[in-house]
Design an enzyme around this catalytic site. Structure first.
Site, PDB file in Angstrom:
ATOM      1  N   ARG A  95       0.802  -1.225   0.000  1.00  0.00           N
ATOM      2  CA  ARG A  95       0.000   0.000   0.000  1.00  0.00           C
ATOM      3  C   ARG A  95       0.839   1.282   0.000  1.00  0.00           C
ATOM      4  NH1 ARG A  95      -3.555  -1.937   5.017  1.00  0.00           N
ATOM      5  NH2 ARG A  95      -1.750  -3.308   5.240  1.00  0.00           N
TER       6      ARG A  95
ATOM      7  N   GLY B 128       1.911 -14.881   6.566  1.00  0.00           N
ATOM      8  CA  GLY B 128       1.094 -14.181   7.549  1.00  0.00           C
ATOM      9  C   GLY B 128       1.821 -13.924   8.865  1.00  0.00           C
ATOM     10  N   THR B 129       1.206 -13.080   9.684  1.00  0.00           N
ATOM     11  CA  THR B 129       1.853 -12.662  10.941  1.00  0.00           C
ATOM     12  C   THR B 129       1.997 -13.847  11.908  1.00  0.00           C
ATOM     13  OG1 THR B 129      -0.337 -11.937  11.710  1.00  0.00           O
ATOM     14  CG2 THR B 129       1.125 -10.248  10.831  1.00  0.00           C
TER      15      THR B 129
ATOM     16  N   LYS C  89      33.497  24.613   0.125  1.00  0.00           N
ATOM     17  CA  LYS C  89      33.517  23.153   0.040  1.00  0.00           C
ATOM     18  C   LYS C  89      34.899  22.674   0.444  1.00  0.00           C
ATOM     19  CE  LYS C  89      32.818  18.910  -1.399  1.00  0.00           C
ATOM     20  NZ  LYS C  89      33.282  18.368  -2.664  1.00  0.00           N
TER      21      LYS C  89
ATOM     22  N   ASN D  89      39.879  25.519  -8.313  1.00  0.00           N
ATOM     23  CA  ASN D  89      40.532  24.345  -7.712  1.00  0.00           C
ATOM     24  C   ASN D  89      40.504  23.133  -8.626  1.00  0.00           C
ATOM     25  OD1 ASN D  89      37.711  24.375  -7.297  1.00  0.00           O
ATOM     26  ND2 ASN D  89      37.904  22.788  -5.726  1.00  0.00           N
TER      27      ASN D  89
ATOM     28  N   SER E 119      38.884  42.250  -4.646  1.00  0.00           N
ATOM     29  CA  SER E 119      37.643  41.826  -5.292  1.00  0.00           C
ATOM     30  C   SER E 119      37.927  41.137  -6.619  1.00  0.00           C
ATOM     31  CB  SER E 119      36.756  43.048  -5.570  1.00  0.00           C
ATOM     32  OG  SER E 119      36.316  43.571  -4.349  1.00  0.00           O
TER      33      SER E 119
ATOM     34  N   ALA F   6      42.355  44.144  -7.343  1.00  0.00           N
ATOM     35  CA  ALA F   6      41.050  43.763  -7.893  1.00  0.00           C
ATOM     36  C   ALA F   6      41.239  43.120  -9.265  1.00  0.00           C
ATOM     37  CB  ALA F   6      40.151  44.989  -8.006  1.00  0.00           C
TER      38      ALA F   6
END
Ligand code: UD1
Ligand code: CA
Length: 484
Positions: A49, A111-112, A383, A418, A437, A455
């Site tokens: 189910r 079955g159970t 990372k 990298n 920057s 920069a």
């Protein structure tokens, strides 16, 4: 979680692969004489189910597969490793059980009741007491299990079981009592008379049996004439016929949620989430909006931390005192120190030390380590890199395979190049360096202590300490004054 080594997993896997009904670990002599309380977890069914390729008992709930919830409960009430009856997808299920329980293969699954017959065959000496539960009941509490055990013990009942009163019988077995209120039988829905269909006391599928009685009674079970399966629930009428006491304890509806469909799983998740959130609230964690806070079972949060709305704390995440997490944040296996802030960000398999902060819109990935007092601003990704103590990386930058020292400033738009398309290479940025920057750091490369890049520099060669480099490729244009 207990990690007691209880069996030899490779042996089990062989047995499972061979698909031999009589194989399974128990035949290797697992069941020792005189077990006081043995838990049996029924997990061999198909879970049709769920309408999913993943075996039902492996569906995750708050960070653990369903089967692990049952196994944890078992370890909480007894030191004997639980016996897990497996069948469908036996290999995957036994891998998930690992050394936290002993698997018994039921093949075919009839079955159970048949599941218990298979267990009794493998365990020659009856345990004193046998607790049987389905693997799909993740909300059963320890206290409820203890109450069942106590009740069985108090009246030396053949079985004490958990029932639930519900308006919607959901296909459950009905508890049939006589006029004096004694439990006479459990009747499965397919066998119910019209009157029995109207019974609202249902079988939850958690039982505490007198072991000696169970071991002989289980051999008397006959297959259900309509379904051809052996029903565990037929044991109740057998006990009543034997003149043995049968007790039913009425549990609460939430606790007895059995997961048969993904809708049930969502209900179970909501219920467990409320429980987990409440425990943290009572422990001094300020959860501003529990309705939109999603915390896995094994997450640790120190008192006085604050969790803002729409936040997911997953896996083995830890959060220290006075830290503020959220809103809109996902932490997965993250270790966050105290006095940290993580705003609208994702942190996975990464670590942030005391007094550091990240976000909004930062992404710390596997192996990211933000040291004490460091700052990660918006649109930054890290990372497998360390950002040293007090260093700052304020705006849209990427660090991969980099080691950044203390007191470094990473300018906006800095990128560690990298990956050359084949291999990954490291970048080292020493203490007090200032990266201008839009600098590209083409790895492998080292920027020395106190050095600066202009920069837009494209750094392809190591920069000596206290040196300013500019241009493409970057060249040294002057030596910088040092403070010492
Ligand atoms: C069972 C009970 C029912 C109860 C309901 C509560 C029986 C006959 N009926 O019905 O009275 O109200 O639980 O949820 O027990 N399993 C095996 N081997 C098998 C068949 C099943 O290990 O051969 C396992 C399943 O994996 C599952 C558990 O037993 O974990 C229960 O089986 P399931 O098919 O879900 O039983 P229900 O129809 O729900
Ligand atoms: Ca069920």
């Amino acid at each position: 979680m207990h990690s007691t080594q209880t069996e030899d997993p490779p042996l089990l896997k062989q047995a499972v692969r061979a698909g031999v009904a009589s194989a399974g670990v128990a035949s290797a002599g697992v069941a020792s004489a005189g077990v006081e309380t043995q838990v049996v977890i029924l997990a061999a069914g198909k879970g049709t189910r769920m309408k999913s390729n993943l075996p039902k008992v492996l569906h995750p709930l708050r960070g653990l597969p369903l089967i692990a919830h049952a196994i944890r409960l078992a370890w909480a009430i007894t030191d004997a490793p639980p016996l897990v009856v497996i069948g469908h997808d036996a290999e995957a299920v036994s891998a998930a059980v690992g050394n936290t329980g002993q698997c018994v293969l039921q093949s075919p699954q009839l079955g159970t009741g048949h599941a218990l017959m298979v267990v009794a065959d493998r365990v020659p000496i009856a345990p004193n007491r046998v607790i049987v539960m389905a693997a799909d009941m993740p909300l059963i509490r320890q206290e409820t299990m203890r109450a069942l055990i106590e009740e069985q013990n108090r009246v030396q009942a053949a079985v004490a079981l958990l029932s639930v009163i519900a308006d919607n019988p959901r296909g459950f077995g009905r508890i049939v009592r006589d006029l004096a209120g004694n439990v006479q039988a459990i009747v499965e829905e397919i066998d119910c008379s019209p009157e029995q269909l109207g019974i609202h006391e249902l079988n939850a599928s958690v039982y505490c049996f007198d072991g000696a009685w169970l071991w002989q009674a289980v051999r008397q079970l006959q297959p259900n004439p309509r379904k051809g399966e052996y029903f565990l629930t037929d044991l109740i009428a057998l006990a009543a016929q034997d003149g043995r006491a049968v007790r039913a304890i009425v549990g609460d509806a939430e606790e007895t949620i059995g997961v048969n469909t993904l809708a049930d799983l969502a209900d179970a998740d909501a219920a467990l989430r409320r429980r987990i959130n409440r425990a943290h609230l009572l422990n001094g964690v300020r959860i501003v909006d529990p309705a939109t806070t999603y915390i896995d079972l094994d997450v640790h949060i120190a008192p006085d931390a604050q969790i803002l709305p729409n936040t997911h704390l997953l896996g083995n995440t830890r959060v220290g005192a006075q830290s503020v997490i959220g809103p809109n944040t996902v932490l997965r296996n993250a270790v966050i120190g105290s006095h940290c802030e993580v705003r609208q960000s994702t942190v996975e398999d990464a670590r942030m030390d005391d007094h550091s902060d990240a976000g909004p819109y930062a992404h710390l990935r596997g192996g990211a380590h933000v040291c004490a007092g460091a700052h990660v601003g918006n649109y930054a990704e890290i990372k497998n890199s360390t950002l040293g103590p007090g260093s700052k990386m304020g705006h849209f930058s990427y660090l991969g395979d980099a080691t950044v020292g203390a007191g470094v400033n990473i300018g906006a738009g800095t990128i560690t190049c990298n990956y050359d398309g084949v291999n990954k290479h490291p970048t080292l940025i020493e203490d007090d360096a200032f990266i201008g920057s839009d600098t590209l750091l083409v790895a492998p490369v080292t920027v020395g202590k106190g050095a600066r890049t202009g920069a837009g520099a494209v750094v392809t060669r190591n920069v000596p300490p206290h040196t300013l480099v500019v241009g493409l490729p970057a060249r040294a244009i002057r030596k910088l004054k040092t403070e010492s």
